[in-house]
Design an enzyme around this catalytic site. Sequence first.
Site, mmCIF file in Angstrom:
data_model
loop_
_atom_site.group_PDB
_atom_site.id
_atom_site.type_symbol
_atom_site.label_atom_id
_atom_site.label_comp_id
_atom_site.label_asym_id
_atom_site.label_seq_id
_atom_site.Cartn_x
_atom_site.Cartn_y
_atom_site.Cartn_z
ATOM 1 C CG ASP A 178 -1.843 1.172 1.310
ATOM 2 O OD1 ASP A 178 -1.690 2.112 0.504
ATOM 3 O OD2 ASP A 178 -2.729 1.155 2.183
ATOM 4 C CB SER A 228 -1.777 12.294 -16.041
ATOM 5 O OG SER A 228 -2.973 12.787 -16.603
ATOM 6 C CE1 TYR A 274 -5.145 11.319 -11.925
ATOM 7 C CE2 TYR A 274 -5.426 12.931 -13.679
ATOM 8 C CZ TYR A 274 -4.929 11.732 -13.221
ATOM 9 O OH TYR A 274 -4.201 10.929 -14.068
ATOM 10 C CE LYS A 300 -1.292 10.920 -11.982
ATOM 11 N NZ LYS A 300 -0.293 9.823 -11.849
#
Length: 290
Positions: free
Chosen positions: A64, A141, A154, A158
């Site tokens: 994890d 991304s 998000y 990134k």
Amino acid sequence: MDKKVVLITGCSSGIGLSLAVRLASDPNREYKVYATMRNLAKKERLLECVKGLHKDTLEILQMDVTDQQSILNAKEMVVEEQVDILVCNAGVGLMGPLEVQSLDSMRQILDVNLLGTIQTIQAFLPGMKAQGQGRILVTGSTGGLHGLPFNELYCASKFAIEGACESMAVLLQHFNIHVSLIECGPVNTDFLVNLQKSELGDMSLQQADTRTLSLYEKYLQHCGFVFQNAAQDTEDIVKVFLDAIQSSNPSFRYFTCGDIPPLIKLKITEPDGSAYISAMSKIIFSDADQ
């Protein structure tokens, strides 16, 4: 010849699973792959893909990335006591109007995408420095290079990874350790299935104004069109990872679509950002006011 030891995070599905299978199936048997995932209950899909044929080239470990002890436990399970290639691929998404997102949800995105990646690198970096070589590949991304509406957290995670990796790359070249970002656009994976997304009709959306909800509905339609018509298959992404892994002089940034996407070029070249903002809005929200 000794195998190159590869550790990959986020291997229960998608890019991580496909890359683990490809490297473990290498006909020249060049790689020993440690495929890690948070929940080992999801390992059956990976096992089905390899069908038990890679007992000496593939190990599956629980890890994890948000739990430092879990990372260290996985590190202890690497029998070679070194990792030559570290692939930080674990990631999650969060989509919806910013004002409806809970603090816990926003923290989770940063814990996995940003701090999880950095914690993983922290754990394996001393070993790479000691052996005087290594590769670190991070699943980036295009959302880390230009903003996307309703994806604020998000994209923030990134964007932060871009800065962290660039900073590390400047230093780590002095240790013969290469850092590469694999910049992905839309990909046909379980990412969308696992995405934390505000659905139209959710009670939480009652906190948002009607104009925002109208734009969000338009954005969801845009996303559906993009993933139906422009999403890449995981195998296309894996080929880019392989190019980076096998290169004797790896680049810092790889675009899975080939060239730099036009919107990113526009953002880089125009001085004040206005043209980019207008272009993005027109692409996503055309007809939103009609």
